[in-house]
Motif scaffolding. Structure first.
Motif, PDB file in Angstrom:
ATOM      1  N   GLY A  48       0.795  -1.214   0.000  1.00 15.07           N
ATOM      2  CA  GLY A  48       0.000   0.000   0.000  1.00 15.07           C
ATOM      3  C   GLY A  48       0.827   1.262   0.000  1.00 15.07           C
ATOM      4  O   GLY A  48       2.063   1.226  -0.012  1.00 15.07           O
ATOM      5  N   VAL A  49       0.125   2.381  -0.005  1.00 15.43           N
ATOM      6  CA  VAL A  49       0.743   3.709  -0.031  1.00 15.43           C
ATOM      7  C   VAL A  49       0.746   4.275   1.386  1.00 15.43           C
ATOM      8  O   VAL A  49      -0.286   4.284   2.061  1.00 15.43           O
ATOM      9  N   ARG A  50       1.906   4.759   1.833  1.00 17.43           N
ATOM     10  CA  ARG A  50       2.036   5.284   3.193  1.00 17.43           C
ATOM     11  C   ARG A  50       2.072   6.812   3.240  1.00 17.43           C
ATOM     12  O   ARG A  50       1.572   7.409   4.180  1.00 17.43           O
ATOM     13  N   LYS A  51       2.674   7.424   2.235  1.00 10.03           N
ATOM     14  CA  LYS A  51       2.784   8.890   2.253  1.00 10.03           C
ATOM     15  C   LYS A  51       3.020   9.377   0.834  1.00 10.03           C
ATOM     16  O   LYS A  51       3.694   8.708   0.040  1.00 10.03           O
ATOM     17  N   VAL A  52       2.449  10.547   0.521  1.00 12.86           N
ATOM     18  CA  VAL A  52       2.595  11.153  -0.804  1.00 12.86           C
ATOM     19  C   VAL A  52       3.075  12.585  -0.623  1.00 12.86           C
ATOM     20  O   VAL A  52       2.472  13.357   0.124  1.00 12.86           O
ATOM     21  N   MET A  53       4.173  12.952  -1.320  1.00 15.21           N
ATOM     22  CA  MET A  53       4.720  14.303  -1.211  1.00 15.21           C
ATOM     23  C   MET A  53       5.036  14.855  -2.593  1.00 15.21           C
ATOM     24  O   MET A  53       6.026  14.462  -3.212  1.00 15.21           O
ATOM     25  N   PRO A  54       4.212  15.769  -3.122  1.00 12.79           N
ATOM     26  CA  PRO A  54       4.526  16.399  -4.409  1.00 12.79           C
ATOM     27  C   PRO A  54       5.809  17.228  -4.320  1.00 12.79           C
ATOM     28  O   PRO A  54       6.080  17.852  -3.294  1.00 12.79           O
ATOM     29  N   LEU A  55       6.582  17.240  -5.391  1.00 11.95           N
ATOM     30  CA  LEU A  55       7.781  18.067  -5.440  1.00 11.95           C
ATOM     31  C   LEU A  55       7.413  19.530  -5.713  1.00 11.95           C
ATOM     32  O   LEU A  55       6.373  19.816  -6.312  1.00 11.95           O
ATOM     33  N   PRO A  56       8.270  20.473  -5.310  1.00 14.48           N
ATOM     34  CA  PRO A  56       8.016  21.881  -5.600  1.00 14.48           C
ATOM     35  C   PRO A  56       7.977  22.149  -7.099  1.00 14.48           C
ATOM     36  O   PRO A  56       8.696  21.505  -7.882  1.00 14.48           O
ATOM     37  N   GLN A  57       7.140  23.099  -7.497  1.00 14.46           N
ATOM     38  CA  GLN A  57       6.993  23.430  -8.917  1.00 14.46           C
ATOM     39  C   GLN A  57       8.319  23.822  -9.556  1.00 14.46           C
ATOM     40  O   GLN A  57       8.599  23.450 -10.696  1.00 14.46           O
ATOM     41  N   ALA A  58       9.142  24.571  -8.848  1.00 10.42           N
ATOM     42  CA  ALA A  58      10.414  25.015  -9.418  1.00 10.42           C
ATOM     43  C   ALA A  58      11.303  23.839  -9.778  1.00 10.42           C
ATOM     44  O   ALA A  58      12.027  23.867 -10.785  1.00 10.42           O
ATOM     45  N   MET A  59      11.255  22.786  -8.966  1.00  8.32           N
ATOM     46  CA  MET A  59      12.080  21.614  -9.243  1.00  8.32           C
ATOM     47  C   MET A  59      11.546  20.816 -10.425  1.00  8.32           C
ATOM     48  O   MET A  59      12.319  20.315 -11.252  1.00  8.32           O
ATOM     49  N   ILE A  60      10.228  20.704 -10.520  1.00 11.95           N
ATOM     50  CA  ILE A  60       9.648  19.990 -11.664  1.00 11.95           C
ATOM     51  C   ILE A  60       9.954  20.751 -12.951  1.00 11.95           C
ATOM     52  O   ILE A  60      10.340  20.163 -13.965  1.00 11.95           O
ATOM     53  N   ARG A  61       9.801  22.072 -12.923  1.00 12.90           N
ATOM     54  CA  ARG A  61      10.105  22.874 -14.108  1.00 12.90           C
ATOM     55  C   ARG A  61      11.574  22.730 -14.510  1.00 12.90           C
ATOM     56  O   ARG A  61      11.888  22.577 -15.702  1.00 12.90           O
ATOM     57  N   ALA A  62      12.469  22.752 -13.539  1.00 12.47           N
ATOM     58  CA  ALA A  62      13.894  22.623 -13.845  1.00 12.47           C
ATOM     59  C   ALA A  62      14.194  21.283 -14.507  1.00 12.47           C
ATOM     60  O   ALA A  62      15.014  21.196 -15.437  1.00 12.47           O
ATOM     61  N   GLN A  63      13.543  20.219 -14.037  1.00 10.50           N
ATOM     62  CA  GLN A  63      13.742  18.908 -14.659  1.00 10.50           C
ATOM     63  C   GLN A  63      13.230  18.890 -16.100  1.00 10.50           C
ATOM     64  O   GLN A  63      13.899  18.373 -17.006  1.00 10.50           O
ATOM     65  N   LEU A  64      12.023  19.420 -16.303  1.00  4.61           N
ATOM     66  CA  LEU A  64      11.462  19.448 -17.654  1.00  4.61           C
ATOM     67  C   LEU A  64      12.348  20.246 -18.604  1.00  4.61           C
ATOM     68  O   LEU A  64      12.602  19.831 -19.749  1.00  4.61           O
ATOM     69  N   GLU A  65      12.830  21.383 -18.143  1.00  3.18           N
ATOM     70  CA  GLU A  65      13.716  22.188 -18.979  1.00  3.18           C
ATOM     71  C   GLU A  65      15.005  21.453 -19.298  1.00  3.18           C
ATOM     72  O   GLU A  65      15.497  21.477 -20.443  1.00  3.18           O
ATOM     73  N   ALA A  66      15.556  20.767 -18.297  1.00  2.00           N
ATOM     74  CA  ALA A  66      16.818  20.057 -18.511  1.00  2.00           C
ATOM     75  C   ALA A  66      16.676  18.974 -19.574  1.00  2.00           C
ATOM     76  O   ALA A  66      17.579  18.780 -20.398  1.00  2.00           O
ATOM     77  N   VAL A  67      15.552  18.269 -19.553  1.00  5.32           N
ATOM     78  CA  VAL A  67      15.348  17.197 -20.530  1.00  5.32           C
ATOM     79  C   VAL A  67      15.033  17.770 -21.907  1.00  5.32           C
ATOM     80  O   VAL A  67      15.708  17.471 -22.905  1.00  5.32           O
ATOM     81  N   PHE A  68      14.002  18.605 -21.997  1.00  5.57           N
ATOM     82  CA  PHE A  68      13.535  19.058 -23.304  1.00  5.57           C
ATOM     83  C   PHE A  68      14.514  20.006 -23.993  1.00  5.57           C
ATOM     84  O   PHE A  68      14.563  20.057 -25.224  1.00  5.57           O
ATOM     85  N   ASP A  69      15.299  20.771 -23.229  1.00  7.17           N
ATOM     86  CA  ASP A  69      16.279  21.661 -23.851  1.00  7.17           C
ATOM     87  C   ASP A  69      17.406  20.898 -24.527  1.00  7.17           C
ATOM     88  O   ASP A  69      18.050  21.417 -25.443  1.00  7.17           O
ATOM     89  N   ASP A  70      17.617  19.658 -24.091  1.00  5.20           N
ATOM     90  CA  ASP A  70      18.803  18.919 -24.533  1.00  5.20           C
ATOM     91  C   ASP A  70      18.492  17.724 -25.428  1.00  5.20           C
ATOM     92  O   ASP A  70      19.285  17.385 -26.307  1.00  5.20           O
ATOM     93  N   ILE A  71      17.351  17.080 -25.232  1.00  5.81           N
ATOM     94  CA  ILE A  71      17.082  15.788 -25.863  1.00  5.81           C
ATOM     95  C   ILE A  71      15.804  15.863 -26.685  1.00  5.81           C
ATOM     96  O   ILE A  71      14.784  16.375 -26.212  1.00  5.81           O
ATOM     97  N   ALA A  72      15.850  15.345 -27.914  1.00  7.59           N
ATOM     98  CA  ALA A  72      14.664  15.264 -28.767  1.00  7.59           C
ATOM     99  C   ALA A  72      13.851  14.043 -28.334  1.00  7.59           C
ATOM    100  O   ALA A  72      14.196  12.906 -28.646  1.00  7.59           O
ATOM    101  N   ILE A  73      12.784  14.281 -27.615  1.00  9.59           N
ATOM    102  CA  ILE A  73      11.970  13.210 -27.045  1.00  9.59           C
ATOM    103  C   ILE A  73      10.961  12.720 -28.082  1.00  9.59           C
ATOM    104  O   ILE A  73      10.247  13.513 -28.697  1.00  9.59           O
TER     105      ILE A  73
END
Length: 266
Positions: A48-73
């Motif tokens: 089962g699931v014990r705890k759920v913690m969303p990441l901060p928006q700034a961190m999610i945005r930084a990850q998306l930028e890092a991937v899409f700026d560099d790699i043709a998905i």
């Protein structure tokens, strides 16, 4: 020919069978190069699931930028998204970079029965992410939540849901019938042209942890390699069936164990 470049946007599973773990294992097993953006940290296992913690928006945005700026998905699989802001952020990047194939697994309920999102999370899936997805893969409880109706109890009731699911915004709907009982586990696929029943015998196993993540990821990884979406979905279902048939070999966990993503290799 270069490998397909696959992106998983999802939450964690420290027990390794669902979420981003399942996404990356599945796509790797099917020959794709995998990249990942983490949205949510979950404390969960096969029980089962014990705890759920969303990441901060700034961190999610930084990850998306890092991937899409560099790699043709080539293809994106979207899984656990628990809030509207994260959904809108993902929508922004999908619309900006226009990956050829986007598959959304509308994760709202864990196999254990635990609700993974609140009301805002529901609206994030239905109103923001489904319209930017090419394919959605709801199971029967998720489809019932999306349509605010009862869970189907047979194939006729499944088929009756499809027109309404088709109006939510995605081009293709894969309605999974695994929650029904009986000796078959048939899925129903709606495309702009027609509907298809994908038939398979039911695999009698408790090792179903992460099966929704696995099927959606298999579809995403296979779409770029096939001329028609229905053929990619057929192949993904065949992979999923074999992963379940061999799942009990792993002997992982005390609850619902994981599928065997590397059944063709180990």
């Amino acid at each position: 020919m270069r490998p397909i470049r696959f992106l998983s946007i999802a939450g964690t599973d420290p027990s390794g069978g669902a979420g981003q773990s399942a996404d990356l294992k599945t796509a790797s097993a099917l020959g794709a190069y995998t990249t990942s953006v983490l949205t949510t940290v979950l404390a969960q296992n096969t029980c089962g699931v014990r705890k759920v913690m969303p990441l901060p928006q700034a961190m999610i945005r930084a990850q998306l930028e890092a991937v899409f700026d560099d790699i043709a998905i080539d293809c994106v699989k979207i899984g656990m998204v628990s809030d509207l802001d994260t959904a809108r952020l993902i929508q922004e990047f999908i619309e900006r970079y226009q990956p050829a194939h986007v598959v959304l697994d509308p994760v709202m309920v864990a196999k254990s029965g635990d609700m993974l999102v609140d009301r805002d999370g529901f609206h994030a899936v239905r109103d923001v992410l489904i319209p930017v997805a090419d394919v959605i893969t709801p199971n029967l409880p998720e489809a019932a939540v999306l349509l605010d109706t009862d869970i189907p109890s047979n194939h006729e009731e499944m088929a009756a849901m499809m027109p309404a699911l088709g109006t939510l915004g995605s081009d293709i709907v894969v309605l999974k019938g695994g929650y029904l009982t009986g000796d078959v586990s048939n899925d129903l696929v709606l495309t702009p042209e027609e509907t298809h029943w994908l038939e398979s015998p039911r695999v009698h196993t408790r090792s179903l942890h992460g099966s929704g993540c696995t099927l959606a990821s298999a579809i995403a990884a296979l779409l770029p390699r096939h001329d028609t979406p229905i053929e990619a979905i057929r192949q993904a279902k065949a992979y999923m069936t074999r992963a379940l048939e061999t799942a009990d070999r792993l002997e992982v966990g005390q609850g619902q164990g994981p599928a065997h993503h590397f059944h063709a290799w180990w």
